[in-house]
Design an enzyme around this catalytic site. Structure first.
Site, PDB file in Angstrom:
ATOM      1  N   GLU A   1       0.916  -1.205   0.139  1.00 52.42           N
ATOM      2  CA  GLU A   1       0.006   0.061   0.086  1.00 52.42           C
ATOM      3  C   GLU A   1       0.985   1.259   0.045  1.00 52.42           C
ATOM      4  OE1 GLU A   1      -3.773   2.059   2.657  1.00 52.42           O
ATOM      5  OE2 GLU A   1      -1.990   0.736   3.599  1.00 52.42           O
TER       6      GLU A   1
ATOM      7  N   LYS B   1      -9.974   1.422  -1.807  1.00 48.03           N
ATOM      8  CA  LYS B   1      -9.907   1.242  -0.188  1.00 48.03           C
ATOM      9  C   LYS B   1     -11.072   1.786   0.175  1.00 48.03           C
ATOM     10  CE  LYS B   1      -6.961   1.813   3.935  1.00 48.03           C
ATOM     11  NZ  LYS B   1      -5.657   2.085   4.278  1.00 48.03           N
TER      12      LYS B   1
ATOM     13  N   CYS C   1      -5.258  -2.818   3.367  1.00 41.38           N
ATOM     14  CA  CYS C   1      -4.753  -2.728   4.991  1.00 41.38           C
ATOM     15  C   CYS C   1      -6.087  -2.716   5.969  1.00 41.38           C
ATOM     16  CB  CYS C   1      -3.972  -1.553   4.686  1.00 41.38           C
ATOM     17  SG  CYS C   1      -2.975  -1.008   6.350  1.00 41.38           S
TER      18      CYS C   1
END
Length: 526
Positions: free
Chosen positions: A278, A355, A389
């Site tokens: 990321e 995300k 994440c």
């Protein structure tokens, strides 16, 4: 979304490179391609190509790149006795017509492979060889057999004295032959020499090496329902995870050099996927000599978006590998900044996955907002999902992707301290167990002084599995040393997922109580 933006995204999602079954419409281009390789006199005629397709259509493959045919291979089935005894190309292929195909033949004969000379740096031959192996495995045949050219023989015969001595030097690694070395690297073994195989092949002095690849899965056919997929799935998928060291750079070209280095390594180890961390592109902010606010720096970084997409798309096609390209902050049409993972497939298509859950730090410092959808990406190794994440800490995301058929979940992450890392890792392991899937984590290490909100990194990349008998001990297929730049590899067997989901010690997916609870995602507005 504006019409122009929708058209651009549709174009990006369209594969630039496709490996597919040959059709009669391809014949004119294949006549031209084989004529270019062998000369118009010795190339394949339209009648030969149509005959090959008529006898065994599923055994004829082409590689199409941006609408042009750049590779071709032809195969047919044949019995073992005929395949393994001495023969010539004309005898066994019936003059290139493929009419000796036997529907119940237990070997796959490789009649032809050609690659356009202008595209030989794109691993086209490797793709065609992989397609043959998949076909052989799917049909449960004993293996692949063919006569392989040795184009270095004629110019080296005086040094080695005989074809046998030259071939042995290549096998021993003392000599490299353009064709034979490639075939040996692809797990083919020599069982003999074929004399007068193609008399007109003067570079090989008419010789060919009698080569076989034995199907390693022939006796390993589990009695269970397969994982549903529109594509034939490989038995095993090799994944690579890059633990990337963040260091200052002076130009975009330095970033390209580092990323290409790791892509090349993963491709050399025949990985199907390589994953980057990321926010890998925050390294580009170290190029700037002026101090920028966090808000201005993230918008400055978004200006690199076209270059980042072009880079990873080029690498995916050139190195024949699917790339999970970490994430890159990208400005949207409405001015918002999203944290976007570009999934660049080796067929040349690009898929954006955003995300969904920005961390408080991302929201407050960089003003990043979350995306609104989580869809799988269809690849040549089955459907995959991306959780970026913090997304891994929300079970709903992984379950949504698994319900769409995802077999492998990729988690690019970026954490500054061990506590943050462990939150991601523990949750990723839980997602692997509860969804009976594989989870691949890739993180940053090192530090970038002067880059806002990106000062220090803590990373321990890993490849996680469910916890059951078919899988690695402790549910860890591969692990890394914390905070050291490295690359992890693991072979992930899709058959093991099928075994666990259908007959495991626990069967989480099958045992859900749909009569008690459900998870429903809101449809996106058109």
């Amino acid at each position: 979304m504006h019409n122009a933006q929708m058209a651009r995204k549709t174009s990006e999602n369209t594969p630039r490179l496709q490996l597919r079954q040959a059709t009669p419409a391809d014949v004119p281009q294949l006549v031209e391609l084989t004529g270019r390789i062998y000369s118009p006199e010795w190339g394949h005629s339209a009648e030969m190509l149509l005959s090959q397709q008529t006898h065994f259509p599923e055994g004829q493959f082409v590689v199409e790149y941006e609408g042009k045919l750049v590779g071709y291979c032809a195969t047919f089935r044949i019995d073992e006795e005929t395949a393994l005894k001495p023969h010539t190309w004309t005898q066994i292929t019936a003059g290139g017509m493929g009419s000796r195909h036997k529907a119940d033949g237990n070997w796959l004969y490789g009649m032809e492979v050609v690659v356009h000379p202008d595209y030989r740096g794109m691993r086209i031959g490797q793709r065609l060889y992989q397609a043959r192996k998949r076909l052989c495995s799917d049909l449960k045949l004993r293996g692949i057999v063919f006569g392989g050219r040795i184009p270095g023989l004629a110019r080296n015969i005086s040094r080695y004295g005989s074809a046998e001595a030259y071939v042995q030097a290549v096998i021993d690694g003392r000599r490299r032959d353009l064709t034979l070395s490639f075939q040996l690297h692809n797990d083919f073994e020599m069982i003999g020499l074929l004399r007068e195989y193609v008399p007109s092949d003067h570079d090989s002095l008419g010789y060919a090496v009698h080569l076989v690849w034995r199907n390693p899965r022939l006796l390993d056919q589990p009695d269970m329902p397969p994982i549903t997929s529109q594509r034939r799935l490989p038995d095993s998928v090799r994944v690579a995870s890059v633990q990337y060291f963040q260091r200052r750079i002076g130009s975009f070209e330095e970033f390209v050099t580092q990323v290409e280095y790791f892509t090349d390594i993963a491709a050399d180890y025949n990985a199907d996927f390589v994953t980057f961390p990321e926010l890998i592109t925050l390294q580009l902010l170290s190029i700037e000599n002026t101090e920028l606010s966090a808000f201005d720096s993230i918008r400055k970084l978004s200006h690199y978006t076209p270059q980042v997409k072009e880079l990873f798309t080029r690498l995916a096609v050139h190195y024949n590998i699917n790339i999970i390209a970490g994430t890159h902050p990208t400005e949207q049409a409405n001015g918002d900044i999203h944290n976007v993972c570009y999934v660049c497939l080796r067929d040349g298509s690009i898929h954006e996955r955003e995300k969904l859950h920005p961390t408080p730090s991302e929201r407050n410092v960089w003003n990043i907002t979350g995306g609104e959808s989580a869809a799988t990406v269809q690849t040549d190794c089955g459907p995959i999902g991306v959780m970026i994440c913090y997304d891994a800490e929300f079970p709903e995301v992984a379950r949504h992707l698994t319900d769409q058929g995802a077999l492998i979940l990729f988690v690019p992450f970026c954490t500054d301290v061990r506590e943050g890392y462990l939150r991601v890792r523990y949750c990723a392991q839980a997602r692997a167990i509860e969804n009976q899937c594989y989870v691949v984590l890739s993180g940053n290490v090192g530090n970038l002084p002067g880059v806002n909100n990106f000062d220090i990194q803590y990373g321990q990349s890993c490849i996680l599995t469910p916890s059951d008998f078919p899988f690695a001990r402790d549910g860890i297929a591969a692990d890394s040393t914390p905070n050291i730049e490295t690359v992890l590899f693991a072979d992930l067997r899709l058959e093991s997922l099928a075994r666990a989901r259908n007959a495991g010690a626990v069967q989480n997916l099958k045992d859900r109580r749909f009569d008690l609870y459900e998870t429903r995602w809101r449809p996106l507005p058109h």
